[in-house]
Design a protein around this motif. Structure first.
Motif, PDB file in Angstrom:
ATOM      1  N   SER A   2     186.369 -25.596  45.225  1.00 18.23           N
ATOM      2  CA  SER A   2     185.205 -25.805  46.200  1.00 18.23           C
ATOM      3  C   SER A   2     185.821 -25.189  47.489  1.00 18.23           C
ATOM      4  O   SER A   2     186.995 -25.082  47.691  1.00 18.23           O
ATOM      5  CB  SER A   2     184.921 -27.307  46.429  1.00 18.23           C
ATOM      6  OG  SER A   2     184.330 -27.634  45.308  1.00 18.23           O
ATOM      7  N   LEU A   3     184.946 -24.766  48.448  1.00 18.03           N
ATOM      8  CA  LEU A   3     185.402 -24.593  49.747  1.00 18.03           C
ATOM      9  C   LEU A   3     184.946 -25.540  50.583  1.00 18.03           C
ATOM     10  O   LEU A   3     183.884 -26.147  50.725  1.00 18.03           O
ATOM     11  CB  LEU A   3     184.584 -23.315  50.228  1.00 18.03           C
ATOM     12  CG  LEU A   3     184.913 -21.930  49.400  1.00 18.03           C
ATOM     13  CD1 LEU A   3     184.166 -20.894  50.020  1.00 18.03           C
ATOM     14  CD2 LEU A   3     186.406 -21.739  49.707  1.00 18.03           C
ATOM     15  N   GLN A   4     185.941 -26.177  51.726  1.00 13.70           N
ATOM     16  CA  GLN A   4     185.484 -27.095  52.626  1.00 13.70           C
ATOM     17  C   GLN A   4     185.350 -26.386  53.829  1.00 13.70           C
ATOM     18  O   GLN A   4     186.467 -25.671  54.142  1.00 13.70           O
ATOM     19  CB  GLN A   4     186.624 -28.317  52.576  1.00 13.70           C
ATOM     20  CG  GLN A   4     186.079 -29.232  53.524  1.00 13.70           C
ATOM     21  CD  GLN A   4     187.221 -30.573  53.583  1.00 13.70           C
ATOM     22  OE1 GLN A   4     188.200 -30.546  52.664  1.00 13.70           O
ATOM     23  NE2 GLN A   4     186.784 -31.415  54.550  1.00 13.70           N
ATOM     24  N   ILE A   5     184.173 -26.792  54.613  1.00 11.97           N
ATOM     25  CA  ILE A   5     183.834 -26.252  55.846  1.00 11.97           C
ATOM     26  C   ILE A   5     183.927 -27.316  56.817  1.00 11.97           C
ATOM     27  O   ILE A   5     183.074 -28.099  56.595  1.00 11.97           O
ATOM     28  CB  ILE A   5     182.727 -25.312  55.997  1.00 11.97           C
ATOM     29  CG1 ILE A   5     182.622 -24.377  54.776  1.00 11.97           C
ATOM     30  CG2 ILE A   5     182.511 -24.977  57.415  1.00 11.97           C
ATOM     31  CD1 ILE A   5     181.246 -23.523  54.869  1.00 11.97           C
ATOM     32  N   LEU A  27     180.527 -18.316  55.743  1.00 10.78           N
ATOM     33  CA  LEU A  27     181.241 -17.894  54.631  1.00 10.78           C
ATOM     34  C   LEU A  27     180.850 -16.434  54.242  1.00 10.78           C
ATOM     35  O   LEU A  27     181.463 -15.688  53.422  1.00 10.78           O
ATOM     36  CB  LEU A  27     180.913 -18.477  53.292  1.00 10.78           C
ATOM     37  CG  LEU A  27     181.400 -20.216  53.257  1.00 10.78           C
ATOM     38  CD1 LEU A  27     180.953 -20.662  52.127  1.00 10.78           C
ATOM     39  CD2 LEU A  27     182.752 -20.048  53.439  1.00 10.78           C
ATOM     40  N   ARG A  28     179.872 -15.891  54.992  1.00  8.14           N
ATOM     41  CA  ARG A  28     179.427 -14.475  54.660  1.00  8.14           C
ATOM     42  C   ARG A  28     178.844 -14.138  53.291  1.00  8.14           C
ATOM     43  O   ARG A  28     179.463 -13.286  52.759  1.00  8.14           O
ATOM     44  CB  ARG A  28     180.394 -13.464  55.076  1.00  8.14           C
ATOM     45  CG  ARG A  28     181.083 -13.599  56.755  1.00  8.14           C
ATOM     46  CD  ARG A  28     181.853 -12.583  57.152  1.00  8.14           C
ATOM     47  NE  ARG A  28     182.330 -12.854  58.366  1.00  8.14           N
ATOM     48  CZ  ARG A  28     183.873 -12.749  59.066  1.00  8.14           C
ATOM     49  NH1 ARG A  28     184.270 -11.744  58.032  1.00  8.14           N
ATOM     50  NH2 ARG A  28     184.061 -12.890  60.065  1.00  8.14           N
ATOM     51  N   ILE A  58     181.564 -30.226  55.128  1.00  8.66           N
ATOM     52  CA  ILE A  58     180.770 -30.239  53.728  1.00  8.66           C
ATOM     53  C   ILE A  58     181.685 -29.238  52.867  1.00  8.66           C
ATOM     54  O   ILE A  58     182.705 -28.711  53.014  1.00  8.66           O
ATOM     55  CB  ILE A  58     179.566 -29.111  54.089  1.00  8.66           C
ATOM     56  CG1 ILE A  58     179.946 -27.719  54.501  1.00  8.66           C
ATOM     57  CG2 ILE A  58     178.540 -29.979  54.599  1.00  8.66           C
ATOM     58  CD1 ILE A  58     178.722 -26.859  54.648  1.00  8.66           C
ATOM     59  N   LEU A  59     181.513 -29.822  51.185  1.00  8.92           N
ATOM     60  CA  LEU A  59     181.950 -28.900  50.401  1.00  8.92           C
ATOM     61  C   LEU A  59     180.872 -28.027  49.775  1.00  8.92           C
ATOM     62  O   LEU A  59     179.777 -28.258  49.478  1.00  8.92           O
ATOM     63  CB  LEU A  59     182.693 -29.943  49.448  1.00  8.92           C
ATOM     64  CG  LEU A  59     183.763 -30.796  49.573  1.00  8.92           C
ATOM     65  CD1 LEU A  59     183.936 -31.621  48.342  1.00  8.92           C
ATOM     66  CD2 LEU A  59     184.996 -29.920  49.793  1.00  8.92           C
TER      67      LEU A  59
END
Length: 90
Positions: A2-5, A27-28, A58-59
């Protein structure tokens, strides 16, 4: 994976559904590239008088290759989260 922002700010007048749009811009990627989005942390920033914001972490799960996106962005608010194997309980 996952990506965490982190540090996504919304004013108290903004709708929470705009988190998805903000994530796509950060994230483009396109909206259709997001598989799942969930809030990890929500807090209130009321340090400035008359300007109250909600701050979110957020994930985001993507259909695309997340590690390439993180390398391309080089943004300190975006990081790759690799799931850790569960440890046995003794």
């Amino acid at each position: 994976m996952s990506l965490q922002i982190n540090n996504i700010r919304l004013s108290i007048n903004e709708d929470i559904t705009s988190l998805r749009e903000i994530a796509t811009k950060k994230l483009r990627v396109g909206e259709s590239d997001i598989k799942n989005l969930r809030i990890v942390k929500e807090s209130v920033d009321a340090r400035r008088k008359g300007k109250i914001d909600f701050v979110y972490s957020i994930l985001v799960d993507l259909y695309k290759n997340e590690d390439r996106i993180v390398k391309k962005l080089a943004d300190h608010d975006v990081r790759l989260i690799v799931p850790q194997p569960e440890q046995p309980i003794y």
